[in-house]
Design a protein around this motif. Structure first.
Motif, PDB file in Angstrom:
ATOM      1  N   ARG A  85      43.215  32.256  31.970  1.00 59.02           N
ATOM      2  CA  ARG A  85      42.407  33.129  31.110  1.00 59.02           C
ATOM      3  C   ARG A  85      41.435  32.310  30.262  1.00 59.02           C
ATOM      4  NH1 ARG A  85      39.035  35.563  29.081  1.00 59.02           N
ATOM      5  NH2 ARG A  85      39.157  37.428  27.829  1.00 59.02           N
ATOM      6  N   SER A  86      41.825  31.120  29.873  1.00 56.58           N
ATOM      7  CA  SER A  86      40.963  30.273  29.053  1.00 56.58           C
ATOM      8  C   SER A  86      39.706  29.817  29.801  1.00 56.58           C
ATOM      9  CB  SER A  86      41.728  29.055  28.547  1.00 56.58           C
ATOM     10  OG  SER A  86      42.158  28.257  29.634  1.00 56.58           O
ATOM     11  N   GLN A  87      39.691  29.958  31.119  1.00 50.08           N
ATOM     12  CA  GLN A  87      38.538  29.553  31.917  1.00 50.08           C
ATOM     13  C   GLN A  87      37.538  30.700  32.118  1.00 50.08           C
ATOM     14  OE1 GLN A  87      41.522  27.792  34.745  1.00 50.08           O
ATOM     15  NE2 GLN A  87      39.749  26.505  35.197  1.00 50.08           N
ATOM     16  N   LEU A  88      37.899  31.910  31.678  1.00 45.62           N
ATOM     17  CA  LEU A  88      37.037  33.080  31.789  1.00 45.62           C
ATOM     18  C   LEU A  88      36.376  33.344  30.443  1.00 45.62           C
ATOM     19  CD1 LEU A  88      36.107  35.643  33.408  1.00 45.62           C
ATOM     20  CD2 LEU A  88      38.040  36.782  32.295  1.00 45.62           C
ATOM     21  N   HIS A  89      35.059  33.486  30.441  1.00 43.78           N
ATOM     22  CA  HIS A  89      34.303  33.674  29.199  1.00 43.78           C
ATOM     23  C   HIS A  89      33.391  34.895  29.332  1.00 43.78           C
ATOM     24  CE1 HIS A  89      35.651  29.697  27.954  1.00 43.78           C
ATOM     25  NE2 HIS A  89      35.439  29.355  29.212  1.00 43.78           N
ATOM     26  N   MET A  90      33.620  35.893  28.495  1.00 45.23           N
ATOM     27  CA  MET A  90      32.791  37.098  28.498  1.00 45.23           C
ATOM     28  C   MET A  90      31.486  36.814  27.765  1.00 45.23           C
ATOM     29  SD  MET A  90      34.566  39.313  30.188  1.00 45.23           S
ATOM     30  CE  MET A  90      33.576  40.764  29.891  1.00 45.23           C
ATOM     31  N   LYS A  91      30.359  37.197  28.370  1.00 40.72           N
ATOM     32  CA  LYS A  91      29.052  37.053  27.728  1.00 40.72           C
ATOM     33  C   LYS A  91      28.630  38.376  27.099  1.00 40.72           C
ATOM     34  CE  LYS A  91      26.017  34.910  30.421  1.00 40.72           C
ATOM     35  NZ  LYS A  91      25.363  34.359  31.614  1.00 40.72           N
ATOM     36  N   SER A  92      28.882  39.489  27.783  1.00 39.60           N
ATOM     37  CA  SER A  92      28.522  40.799  27.239  1.00 39.60           C
ATOM     38  C   SER A  92      29.260  41.898  27.986  1.00 39.60           C
ATOM     39  CB  SER A  92      27.015  41.036  27.351  1.00 39.60           C
ATOM     40  OG  SER A  92      26.633  41.107  28.707  1.00 39.60           O
ATOM     41  N   GLY A  93      29.358  43.062  27.341  1.00 39.94           N
ATOM     42  CA  GLY A  93      29.886  44.249  27.999  1.00 39.94           C
ATOM     43  C   GLY A  93      31.383  44.442  27.965  1.00 39.94           C
ATOM     44  N   GLU A  94      32.097  43.614  27.231  1.00 42.09           N
ATOM     45  CA  GLU A  94      33.559  43.760  27.215  1.00 42.09           C
ATOM     46  C   GLU A  94      33.971  45.161  26.749  1.00 42.09           C
ATOM     47  OE1 GLU A  94      37.467  41.067  26.195  1.00 42.09           O
ATOM     48  OE2 GLU A  94      35.551  40.530  25.286  1.00 42.09           O
ATOM     49  N   GLU A  95      33.186  45.751  25.837  1.00 41.46           N
ATOM     50  CA  GLU A  95      33.504  47.091  25.330  1.00 41.46           C
ATOM     51  C   GLU A  95      33.313  48.173  26.403  1.00 41.46           C
ATOM     52  OE1 GLU A  95      29.251  46.423  25.118  1.00 41.46           O
ATOM     53  OE2 GLU A  95      30.891  45.207  24.357  1.00 41.46           O
ATOM     54  N   ALA A  96      32.605  47.884  27.471  1.00 41.19           N
ATOM     55  CA  ALA A  96      32.373  48.849  28.548  1.00 41.19           C
ATOM     56  C   ALA A  96      33.474  48.831  29.608  1.00 41.19           C
ATOM     57  CB  ALA A  96      31.028  48.576  29.221  1.00 41.19           C
ATOM     58  N   LEU A  97      34.412  47.881  29.492  1.00 40.90           N
ATOM     59  CA  LEU A  97      35.466  47.764  30.493  1.00 40.90           C
ATOM     60  C   LEU A  97      36.463  48.910  30.380  1.00 40.90           C
ATOM     61  CD1 LEU A  97      36.196  43.929  30.385  1.00 40.90           C
ATOM     62  CD2 LEU A  97      34.970  45.199  32.159  1.00 40.90           C
ATOM     63  N   LYS A  98      36.848  49.441  31.518  1.00 36.96           N
ATOM     64  CA  LYS A  98      37.904  50.449  31.636  1.00 36.96           C
ATOM     65  C   LYS A  98      39.081  49.777  32.331  1.00 36.96           C
ATOM     66  CE  LYS A  98      35.228  53.674  30.061  1.00 36.96           C
ATOM     67  NZ  LYS A  98      35.341  54.158  28.734  1.00 36.96           N
ATOM     68  N   GLU A  99      40.246  50.404  32.242  1.00 39.29           N
ATOM     69  CA  GLU A  99      41.452  49.803  32.820  1.00 39.29           C
ATOM     70  C   GLU A  99      42.090  50.722  33.856  1.00 39.29           C
ATOM     71  OE1 GLU A  99      43.933  49.045  29.444  1.00 39.29           O
ATOM     72  OE2 GLU A  99      42.675  47.384  28.767  1.00 39.29           O
ATOM     73  N   TYR A 100      42.674  50.095  34.858  1.00 36.98           N
ATOM     74  CA  TYR A 100      43.383  50.823  35.904  1.00 36.98           C
ATOM     75  C   TYR A 100      44.565  49.971  36.360  1.00 36.98           C
ATOM     76  CZ  TYR A 100      44.382  52.632  40.589  1.00 36.98           C
ATOM     77  OH  TYR A 100      45.008  53.116  41.699  1.00 36.98           O
ATOM     78  N   SER A 101      45.732  50.594  36.474  1.00 37.97           N
ATOM     79  CA  SER A 101      46.914  49.938  37.041  1.00 37.97           C
ATOM     80  C   SER A 101      47.444  50.812  38.168  1.00 37.97           C
ATOM     81  CB  SER A 101      48.000  49.753  35.983  1.00 37.97           C
ATOM     82  OG  SER A 101      47.648  48.740  35.099  1.00 37.97           O
ATOM     83  N   PHE A 102      48.010  50.193  39.164  1.00 39.42           N
ATOM     84  CA  PHE A 102      48.526  50.946  40.299  1.00 39.42           C
ATOM     85  C   PHE A 102      49.945  50.498  40.615  1.00 39.42           C
ATOM     86  CE2 PHE A 102      46.362  47.210  41.785  1.00 39.42           C
ATOM     87  CZ  PHE A 102      47.190  46.688  42.744  1.00 39.42           C
ATOM     88  N   GLY A 103      50.604  51.243  41.482  1.00 37.42           N
ATOM     89  CA  GLY A 103      51.953  50.889  41.912  1.00 37.42           C
ATOM     90  C   GLY A 103      52.910  50.774  40.748  1.00 37.42           C
ATOM     91  N   LYS A 104      53.523  49.623  40.614  1.00 38.55           N
ATOM     92  CA  LYS A 104      54.490  49.369  39.544  1.00 38.55           C
ATOM     93  C   LYS A 104      53.820  49.021  38.222  1.00 38.55           C
ATOM     94  CE  LYS A 104      58.069  48.040  42.741  1.00 38.55           C
ATOM     95  NZ  LYS A 104      59.023  47.039  43.174  1.00 38.55           N
ATOM     96  N   GLU A 105      52.500  49.092  38.199  1.00 39.24           N
ATOM     97  CA  GLU A 105      51.692  48.859  36.997  1.00 39.24           C
ATOM     98  C   GLU A 105      51.949  47.503  36.346  1.00 39.24           C
ATOM     99  OE1 GLU A 105      51.800  52.247  34.411  1.00 39.24           O
ATOM    100  OE2 GLU A 105      51.045  53.573  35.971  1.00 39.24           O
TER     101      GLU A 105
END
Length: 95
Positions: A66-86
């Protein structure tokens, strides 16, 4: 003796002298981010997920820290989805 599948799932060791930055965005450009991979992408194990979203879109995945991923913009636009055993949370652009 460790299972061979378990060995393949471990992340490559991060080497700051041998890394590459990859920029990416969602289709509409609202969500923009970059990821720093070490070693560079050609050396990573690429995974093909069998969930309906990945199968439909032909996604291939790598799993950096996770420390290698850097958000530049739009994080507030993200939606979430889980499937199966979630157990896995899939985030996607809600635009």
């Amino acid at each position: 003796m460790p299972d061979s599948d378990q060995q393949e799932k471990s992340l490559p060791e991060f080497d700051p002298d041998h890394c590459e930055t990859y920029t990416a965005s969602c289709h509409c450009g609202t969500v923009q981010y970059y990821v720093i991979l070490s070693p560079p992408l050609p050396k990573w194990k690429v995974v093909s997920c069998n969930c309906s979203i990945c199968s439909r879109n032909g996604y291939l995945l790598v799993y950096p820290e996770r420390s290698q991923l850097h958000m530049k913009s739009g994080e507030e636009a993200l939606k979430e989805y889980s499937f199966g055993k979630e157990r896995v949370l899939h985030k996607f652009c809600g635009q």
